[in-house]
Design a protein around this motif. Structure first.
Motif, PDB file in Angstrom:
ATOM      1  N   GLU A   1      12.527  -4.132   1.640  1.00 46.03           N
ATOM      2  CA  GLU A   1      11.348  -4.072   0.761  1.00 46.03           C
ATOM      3  C   GLU A   1      10.812  -2.647   0.663  1.00 46.03           C
ATOM      4  O   GLU A   1      10.386  -2.205  -0.406  1.00 46.03           O
ATOM      5  CB  GLU A   1      10.220  -4.936   1.343  1.00 46.03           C
ATOM      6  N   ILE A   2      10.830  -1.945   1.791  1.00 48.63           N
ATOM      7  CA  ILE A   2      10.322  -0.562   1.799  1.00 48.63           C
ATOM      8  C   ILE A   2      11.179   0.307   0.878  1.00 48.63           C
ATOM      9  O   ILE A   2      10.659   1.061   0.046  1.00 48.63           O
ATOM     10  CB  ILE A   2      10.288   0.012   3.237  1.00 48.63           C
TER      11      ILE A   2
ATOM     12  N   GLN B   1       0.806  -1.229   0.000  1.00 47.57           N
ATOM     13  CA  GLN B   1       0.000   0.000   0.000  1.00 47.57           C
ATOM     14  C   GLN B   1       0.844   1.286   0.000  1.00 47.57           C
ATOM     15  O   GLN B   1       0.299   2.380  -0.083  1.00 47.57           O
ATOM     16  CB  GLN B   1      -0.910   0.012   1.234  1.00 47.57           C
ATOM     17  N   ILE B   2       2.155   1.135   0.091  1.00 44.52           N
ATOM     18  CA  ILE B   2       3.005   2.339   0.168  1.00 44.52           C
ATOM     19  C   ILE B   2       2.787   3.302  -1.006  1.00 44.52           C
ATOM     20  O   ILE B   2       2.700   4.516  -0.804  1.00 44.52           O
ATOM     21  CB  ILE B   2       4.507   1.946   0.303  1.00 44.52           C
ATOM     22  N   PRO B   3       2.647   2.792  -2.254  1.00 37.68           N
ATOM     23  CA  PRO B   3       2.470   3.733  -3.371  1.00 37.68           C
ATOM     24  C   PRO B   3       1.234   4.628  -3.255  1.00 37.68           C
ATOM     25  O   PRO B   3       1.160   5.666  -3.917  1.00 37.68           O
ATOM     26  CB  PRO B   3       2.361   2.795  -4.594  1.00 37.68           C
ATOM     27  N   THR B   4       0.281   4.252  -2.393  1.00 37.29           N
ATOM     28  CA  THR B   4      -0.904   5.109  -2.239  1.00 37.29           C
ATOM     29  C   THR B   4      -0.603   6.348  -1.388  1.00 37.29           C
ATOM     30  O   THR B   4      -1.398   7.284  -1.358  1.00 37.29           O
ATOM     31  CB  THR B   4      -2.066   4.329  -1.563  1.00 37.29           C
ATOM     32  N   ILE B   5       0.519   6.325  -0.693  1.00 35.64           N
ATOM     33  CA  ILE B   5       0.859   7.433   0.214  1.00 35.64           C
ATOM     34  C   ILE B   5       2.008   8.300  -0.318  1.00 35.64           C
ATOM     35  O   ILE B   5       1.953   9.524  -0.255  1.00 35.64           O
ATOM     36  CB  ILE B   5       1.246   6.880   1.615  1.00 35.64           C
TER      37      ILE B   5
ATOM     38  N   LEU C   1      11.313  12.666   2.157  1.00 35.26           N
ATOM     39  CA  LEU C   1      11.999  11.722   3.029  1.00 35.26           C
ATOM     40  C   LEU C   1      10.999  10.726   3.615  1.00 35.26           C
ATOM     41  O   LEU C   1       9.864  11.101   3.933  1.00 35.26           O
ATOM     42  CB  LEU C   1      12.677  12.483   4.185  1.00 35.26           C
ATOM     43  N   VAL C   2      11.439   9.475   3.757  1.00 35.53           N
ATOM     44  CA  VAL C   2      10.653   8.460   4.466  1.00 35.53           C
ATOM     45  C   VAL C   2      11.441   8.077   5.719  1.00 35.53           C
ATOM     46  O   VAL C   2      12.666   7.866   5.647  1.00 35.53           O
ATOM     47  CB  VAL C   2      10.411   7.218   3.571  1.00 35.53           C
ATOM     48  N   ILE C   3      10.751   8.023   6.855  1.00 33.64           N
ATOM     49  CA  ILE C   3      11.430   7.673   8.124  1.00 33.64           C
ATOM     50  C   ILE C   3      10.800   6.403   8.699  1.00 33.64           C
ATOM     51  O   ILE C   3       9.578   6.309   8.815  1.00 33.64           O
ATOM     52  CB  ILE C   3      11.313   8.802   9.169  1.00 33.64           C
ATOM     53  N   ILE C   4      11.662   5.470   9.052  1.00 36.24           N
ATOM     54  CA  ILE C   4      11.188   4.184   9.590  1.00 36.24           C
ATOM     55  C   ILE C   4      11.892   3.882  10.907  1.00 36.24           C
ATOM     56  O   ILE C   4      13.129   3.856  10.957  1.00 36.24           O
ATOM     57  CB  ILE C   4      11.500   3.014   8.609  1.00 36.24           C
TER      58      ILE C   4
END
Lengths: 380, 71
Positions: free
Chosen positions: A167-168, A138-142, A149-152
């Motif tokens: 994978e992310i 579902q990541i492409p929907t966000i 930047l993406v923070i995990i």
């Protein structure tokens, strides 16, 4: 480790700070302070050369854990919070959009809140399952071409969920990623170069078993970040401009040399774990079998890190923690664990949880002692 | 021959590689006549200059080299 003649390792707050440390950690800190001394770089005599060699050896050991071929990309910091601040305050956010996981710690949320107030940065959340694991499909929907930047949070400091960072990163492509590995580095190694990771923030005093006050940041591309702190580096001293090369660009001022000596000792003297992975999973399963508590953990064993939380059905977690300590000497962390957003997501806000975070030094017997103690408290 | 590097990180890396390759080198202060940098450089004999240059190039370590710097 022993309190009131209790023959077990009763310290279950290793996600805050690990204890004990390998004995060589304090020995090496003492050796630096009492025998070696001297600065990192800055001069040429044997003392400084010896210190500089130790610093660079520690950097190399850390780059092995991070999976970075070039150790100059490892920057020493005070801790993971400091490392995260270097990234969040050093980046220029072209589109003012940051996407984060729902399990972030205040080490991320608070600097982000400042950025929101100062620069009107928009923060979005990655789609996730009920335990907070990212729903990668579902990541492409966000995310979008406007995501800066993406923070995990690689391993949640509440329920121990480990996120699938490889994978992310594959899914988000060229969007830069910052991994908060405060809990996980030491439990597992990374492949920063292979997985094309941009930034990894970590600390030395948790699973790496080092002393407090020393941590680090992996930076893939030094052109991407302005330094947070500027000053003397022992290099290019003729200039009042900060050097642009690594690691000096982000290491102004004398680093925590005693801490680096201690961290190196921890990296070189890691004990053989006192328990196996299966013993830990059996320990976790034992909590699920206690009828009067809820267990907050990963939905899958494969993504379960070495910590989890519990809630009593009837007892405030602070009362449960107090009784465990006063009656059985067991030390745990109660409350919100500096992660209110994560508690909101998993449904444990504002009451919080009692967190159980063992270390490499816990044996199966220590696990049994904790389980028996919790059963006695919750049943009575 | 004196080899200078941009950072302490690079000096230590260079010294370690020289040591691994059996090259005797000495850590010396950077002469003020060459640079106002505070820090250390690596001194090797003239005979070993080419070997050291080749090793540093192979390892992609940036350096500057100086001769007659003891004046």
């Amino acid at each position: 480790m022993r309190r009131n003649n209790i023959q077990f390792n009763t310290y279950f707050d290793n996600a805050a700070t690990s204890f004990p440390k390998p004995k060589q950690v304090s020995e090496e800190i003492s050796k630096y302070l009492n025998e070696i001394g001297g600065p990192y770089g800055r001069s040429f005599y044997n003392r400084t050369f010896e210190v500089s060699k130790i610093v660079e050896e520690t950097r190399s050991l850390l780059s092995d854990w991070i999976g970075a071929k070039d150790s100059s990309h490892i920057i020493f910091t005070q801790n993971a919070t400091h490392a995260i601040n270097i990234v969040l305050k050093g980046l220029s956010f072209k589109f003012k959009e940051i996407v984060i996981s729902p399990l972030e710690h205040n080490a991320v949320c608070r600097p982000l809140q400042s950025l929101k107030k100062k620069f009107n940065i928009k923060v979005k959340y990655l789609p996730a399952f009920p335990d907070g694991s990212i729903n990668v499909k579902q990541i492409p929907t966000i995310i979008s071409s406007n995501t800066d930047l993406v923070i995990i949070n690689h391993e949640s400091n509440i329920n121990g969920v480990i996120q699938p960072v490889g994978e992310i990163k594959k899914t988000i492509g060229d969007i830069p990623i910052l991994l908060d590995c405060a809990q996980s580095l030491g439990q597992q190694k990374f492949e920063a170069d292979r997985d094309n990771i941009d930034y990894i923030a970590f600390t030395g005093h948790k699973a790496l078993l080092g002393p407090p006050g020393i941590g680090g940041l992996f930076v893939k591309n030094e052109k991407s970040l302005q330094p947070l702190i500027e000053g003397g580096t022992g290099s290019q001293s003729e200039s009042i401009d900060t050097p642009l090369f690594l690691p000096d660009k982000y290491e102004a001022g004398t680093p925590n040399l005693a801490g680096i000596f201690g961290l190196r000792a921890a990296l070189l003297n890691r004990p053989i774990p006192f328990h196996t992975r299966n013993e830990f999973l059996t320990f976790l399963k034992s909590f699920r079998e206690i009828s009067k508590i809820n267990v907050l953990c990963s939905a899958r064993e494969s993504t379960q890190g070495n910590l989890f939380s519990i809630q009593s059905h009837k007892m405030d977690c602070a009362i449960l923690g107090k009784i465990l300590f006063e009656n059985y000497g067991i030390e745990t962390r109660i409350g919100l664990h500096c992660a209110p957003k994560a508690h909101q997501y998993i449904g444990t806000f504002p009451q919080g949880t009692l967190r159980i975070s063992p270390s490499i030094y816990h044996s199966e017997k220590d696990f049994e002692y904790l389980i028996d103690s919790i059963k006695k408290v919750t049943i009575n | 021959m004196l080899f200078l590097f941009e950072s302490t990180h690079a000096v230590i890396k260079a010294e370690r590689i020289c040591d691994k390759n059996g090259i005797t080198c000495k850590i010396v202060p950077v002469p003020r006549s060459i640079s106002s940098q505070c820090g250390m450089g690596i001194e090797v004999s003239e005979k070993q200059e080419k070997i050291v240059v080749n090793i540093l190039l192979k390892k992609k370590i940036i350096y500057n080299i100086y001769n007659n710097y003891k004046k």
